[in-house]
Design an enzyme around this catalytic site. Structure first.
Site, PDB file in Angstrom:
ATOM      1  N   PRO A 162       0.843  -1.204   0.000  1.00 41.62           N
ATOM      2  CA  PRO A 162       0.000   0.000   0.000  1.00 41.62           C
ATOM      3  C   PRO A 162       0.875   1.248   0.000  1.00 41.62           C
ATOM      4  O   PRO A 162       1.926   1.291   0.655  1.00 41.62           O
ATOM      5  CB  PRO A 162      -0.785  -0.139   1.315  1.00 41.62           C
ATOM      6  CG  PRO A 162       0.059  -0.996   2.190  1.00 41.62           C
ATOM      7  CD  PRO A 162       0.853  -1.883   1.291  1.00 41.62           C
ATOM      8  N   THR A 163       0.470   2.265  -0.736  1.00 41.84           N
ATOM      9  CA  THR A 163       1.251   3.497  -0.817  1.00 41.84           C
ATOM     10  C   THR A 163       0.307   4.685  -0.924  1.00 41.84           C
ATOM     11  O   THR A 163      -0.874   4.535  -1.273  1.00 41.84           O
ATOM     12  CB  THR A 163       2.210   3.451  -2.018  1.00 41.84           C
ATOM     13  OG1 THR A 163       3.042   4.606  -2.000  1.00 41.84           O
ATOM     14  CG2 THR A 163       1.446   3.399  -3.333  1.00 41.84           C
ATOM     15  N   TYR A 164       0.845   5.880  -0.630  1.00 40.67           N
ATOM     16  CA  TYR A 164       0.058   7.109  -0.728  1.00 40.67           C
ATOM     17  C   TYR A 164       1.026   8.258  -0.968  1.00 40.67           C
ATOM     18  O   TYR A 164       2.243   8.135  -0.771  1.00 40.67           O
ATOM     19  CB  TYR A 164      -0.775   7.336   0.538  1.00 40.67           C
ATOM     20  CG  TYR A 164       0.031   7.471   1.807  1.00 40.67           C
ATOM     21  CD1 TYR A 164       0.379   8.723   2.316  1.00 40.67           C
ATOM     22  CD2 TYR A 164       0.448   6.340   2.505  1.00 40.67           C
ATOM     23  CE1 TYR A 164       1.124   8.846   3.477  1.00 40.67           C
ATOM     24  CE2 TYR A 164       1.179   6.454   3.668  1.00 40.67           C
ATOM     25  CZ  TYR A 164       1.526   7.712   4.140  1.00 40.67           C
ATOM     26  OH  TYR A 164       2.274   7.833   5.293  1.00 40.67           O
ATOM     27  N   ARG A 227      -5.782   3.622   6.477  1.00 39.82           N
ATOM     28  CA  ARG A 227      -5.914   3.412   5.039  1.00 39.82           C
ATOM     29  C   ARG A 227      -5.222   2.114   4.594  1.00 39.82           C
ATOM     30  O   ARG A 227      -5.655   1.482   3.638  1.00 39.82           O
ATOM     31  CB  ARG A 227      -5.349   4.607   4.275  1.00 39.82           C
ATOM     32  CG  ARG A 227      -3.863   4.796   4.433  1.00 39.82           C
ATOM     33  CD  ARG A 227      -3.302   5.806   3.449  1.00 39.82           C
ATOM     34  NE  ARG A 227      -3.882   7.103   3.615  1.00 39.82           N
ATOM     35  CZ  ARG A 227      -3.405   8.045   4.444  1.00 39.82           C
ATOM     36  NH1 ARG A 227      -2.345   7.768   5.195  1.00 39.82           N
ATOM     37  NH2 ARG A 227      -3.957   9.230   4.536  1.00 39.82           N
ATOM     38  N   ARG A 232      -4.845  -3.179   1.772  1.00 35.52           N
ATOM     39  CA  ARG A 232      -4.492  -4.607   1.795  1.00 35.52           C
ATOM     40  C   ARG A 232      -5.711  -5.476   1.499  1.00 35.52           C
ATOM     41  O   ARG A 232      -5.597  -6.509   0.832  1.00 35.52           O
ATOM     42  CB  ARG A 232      -3.881  -4.970   3.144  1.00 35.52           C
ATOM     43  CG  ARG A 232      -2.560  -4.255   3.435  1.00 35.52           C
ATOM     44  CD  ARG A 232      -1.943  -4.745   4.727  1.00 35.52           C
ATOM     45  NE  ARG A 232      -0.818  -3.894   5.130  1.00 35.52           N
ATOM     46  CZ  ARG A 232      -0.908  -2.897   6.009  1.00 35.52           C
ATOM     47  NH1 ARG A 232      -2.093  -2.639   6.599  1.00 35.52           N
ATOM     48  NH2 ARG A 232       0.141  -2.167   6.314  1.00 35.52           N
ATOM     49  N   ASP A 253       6.097   0.135   1.853  1.00 35.93           N
ATOM     50  CA  ASP A 253       7.163   0.758   1.068  1.00 35.93           C
ATOM     51  C   ASP A 253       8.215   1.443   1.933  1.00 35.93           C
ATOM     52  O   ASP A 253       9.329   1.706   1.453  1.00 35.93           O
ATOM     53  CB  ASP A 253       6.577   1.754   0.065  1.00 35.93           C
ATOM     54  CG  ASP A 253       5.703   2.812   0.749  1.00 35.93           C
ATOM     55  OD1 ASP A 253       5.588   2.766   1.989  1.00 35.93           O
ATOM     56  OD2 ASP A 253       5.156   3.673   0.038  1.00 35.93           O
ATOM     57  N   ASP A 254       7.937   1.743   3.210  1.00 35.31           N
ATOM     58  CA  ASP A 254       8.904   2.449   4.039  1.00 35.31           C
ATOM     59  C   ASP A 254       9.794   1.502   4.843  1.00 35.31           C
ATOM     60  O   ASP A 254      10.609   1.956   5.641  1.00 35.31           O
ATOM     61  CB  ASP A 254       8.192   3.413   4.997  1.00 35.31           C
ATOM     62  CG  ASP A 254       7.177   2.711   5.887  1.00 35.31           C
ATOM     63  OD1 ASP A 254       6.833   1.550   5.585  1.00 35.31           O
ATOM     64  OD2 ASP A 254       6.741   3.306   6.888  1.00 35.31           O
ATOM     65  N   GLU A 353      -2.752  -7.011  13.014  1.00 38.86           N
ATOM     66  CA  GLU A 353      -1.949  -8.181  12.639  1.00 38.86           C
ATOM     67  C   GLU A 353      -2.481  -9.449  13.299  1.00 38.86           C
ATOM     68  O   GLU A 353      -2.682 -10.470  12.632  1.00 38.86           O
ATOM     69  CB  GLU A 353      -0.484  -7.965  13.040  1.00 38.86           C
ATOM     70  CG  GLU A 353       0.207  -6.831  12.313  1.00 38.86           C
ATOM     71  CD  GLU A 353       0.052  -5.491  13.041  1.00 38.86           C
ATOM     72  OE1 GLU A 353       0.779  -4.538  12.688  1.00 38.86           O
ATOM     73  OE2 GLU A 353      -0.800  -5.414  13.946  1.00 38.86           O
ATOM     74  N   HIS A 381      11.937  -2.181  10.335  1.00 39.98           N
ATOM     75  CA  HIS A 381      10.852  -1.206  10.307  1.00 39.98           C
ATOM     76  C   HIS A 381      11.329  -0.001  11.122  1.00 39.98           C
ATOM     77  O   HIS A 381      11.395  -0.059  12.352  1.00 39.98           O
ATOM     78  CB  HIS A 381       9.578  -1.799  10.928  1.00 39.98           C
ATOM     79  CG  HIS A 381       8.369  -0.960  10.700  1.00 39.98           C
ATOM     80  ND1 HIS A 381       7.122  -1.290  11.205  1.00 39.98           N
ATOM     81  CD2 HIS A 381       8.191   0.198  10.032  1.00 39.98           C
ATOM     82  CE1 HIS A 381       6.240  -0.385  10.859  1.00 39.98           C
ATOM     83  NE2 HIS A 381       6.871   0.535  10.142  1.00 39.98           N
TER      84      HIS A 381
END
Length: 408
Positions: A162-164, A227, A232, A253-254, A353, A381
């Site tokens: 997921p990205t934004y 979000r 997902r 992505d991070d 999770e 992370h």
């Protein structure tokens, strides 16, 4: 007028159409032929030649054997003169090469064993030797084919990201895309955005060269707590609808990932988990979250957050992966219900999770710890996002930067 005596012909009783005997002296042609002055051989021809060529004529004082001797001598001399006459270019046949055995017949070779003939066939030529490989026709044994092509195909990896739009989005996507590019195929990268697919994101993902699918989640942002949960779920619905077969992994992505992690994912049968190194929200310490393993068996959990002690499974979102067939083939895994497996937005933050994993497995006995003993950190992370920074539209600078001159 001279005349030539001749004996009577024994054929005087045979009748002729023209009358008379052709050998009689009264015949006109006989007179012309045997007339000494008007002979058919012309003037100047010796008379003894006419006597030899005309066997019927007789001369006095010559015996029959002399006639035949002279006659044979004349024919021999005539044939010799004709043979030596220059009627055209004569080629000496002695210079011609009529060695058919050397050109068309193979030279005698030594005795060759049958085993040597099977391995090699040699064709002899006058100047060169050409070797022809053996050609065998037959049916290949199925066992030989299996041994020759005995390999296990790689499992497909389905990486969900997921990205934004934010300041470091391009950096995060490019970094993750370059890592996925190094992973051996097959790999499918599912990138999910909110509300609309941006051209900037599509351009970054396309240039990485990784097989991807660009999806969009249509939700009202005012009603969304997290979000990432809905993004997902959009990917899970896509996998279930198209029955994609592979190992599903949620890779934000991070985060930072090693190649060894993606190599280990293909060893998962049902559900795999591993420890993740995390930077605390206060950024003053690093914590470890994930399973404690004995070999590949999960026997406990690492956790440092007292607020999360009530969770059933202490796993980060990037610390587990599972077989995609669990989503669309419940009978294979003997799931008690056929309800779709989704993440829940209604639960408390930090519990997404564990609530999701409880739908996939019943307890730790259905989990696989990777790598063995869960002794290696394969992803991190770090929470390095900067939400208040500005990023240029389409990642292009429309104006030149101001020039700062040093103090003189």
């Amino acid at each position: 007028m001279a005349s030539i005596r001749r004996t009577l012909s024994p054929y005087h009783d045979r009748p002729y159409q023209n009358g008379g005997n052709p050998f009689s002296g009264d015949s006109p042609s006989h007179k012309v032929m045997y007339n000494g002055k008007a002979s058919a051989f012309g003037v100047g021809v010796p008379k003894f030649i006419t006597g030899v060529l005309l066997p019927k004529s007789s001369r006095k004082g010559l015996n029959s054997w002399k006639k035949w001797f002279i006659r044979c001598s004349m024919f021999f001399s005539l044939g010799f003169l004709l043979g030596m006459a220059p009627f055209g270019g004569v080629e000496d046949v002695r210079d011609r090469d009529f060695s058919f055995e050397e050109r068309f017949v193979a030279k005698p070779a030594e005795i060759v064993k049958e085993e040597d003939v099977k391995n090699l066939v040699v064709v002899e030529r006058p100047e060169e030797n050409f070797e022809v490989d053996k050609v065998e026709l037959g049916v290949v044994d199925v066992k030989d084919v299996k041994m020759r092509f005995d390999f296990v195909p790689r499992k497909q990896l389905i990486v969900v990201t997921p990205t934004y739009n934010r300041a470091l989005q391009a950096y995060f996507l490019n970094r993750l895309g370059q890592v996925l590019r190094l992973v051996p195929p097959p790999l499918l990268w599912i990138v999910v955005e909110m509300n609309a697919a941006s051209l900037e994101t599509a351009d970054i993902v396309r240039k990485t060269g990784v097989m991807y699918r660009h999806l969009v989640t249509t939700k009202n942002l005012t009603d969304i707590k997290d979000r990432g949960v809905h993004q997902r779920n959009t990917a899970l619905e896509h996998i279930e609808r198209h029955k994609l077969d592979g190992i599903v992994y949620f890779a934000d992505d991070d985060n930072i990932y090693s190649l060894q992690l993606f190599e280990s994912l293909r060893a998962i049968s049902r559900f795999g988990t591993w420890p993740v190194a995390m930077l605390a929200q206060s950024k003053n310490k690093a914590i470890l979250e994930g399973p404690v393993c004995n070999g590949s068996q999960v026997i406990g959990w690492h956790t440092n957050e007292k607020s999360k002690l009530l969770r059933r499974f202490h796993v980060d979102m990037s610390g587990f992966a599972f077989n995609s067939t669990i989503l669309w083939d419940p009978k294979r895994w003997k799931r008690p219900t056929s309800d779709p497996i989704r993440q829940l937005d209604t639960v408390k933050e930090g519990f997404q999770e564990t609530t999701f994993i409880e739908q996939v497995v019943q307890d730790e006995s259905q989990m696989e710890g990777i790598p063995p003993s869960c002794s290696r950190i394969m992803n991190w992370h770090l929470h390095l996002g900067a939400r208040e920074l500005f990023y240029p539209r389409a990642w292009l600078l429309q104006k030149n930067l101001d020039v700062v001159l040093p103090n003189s």
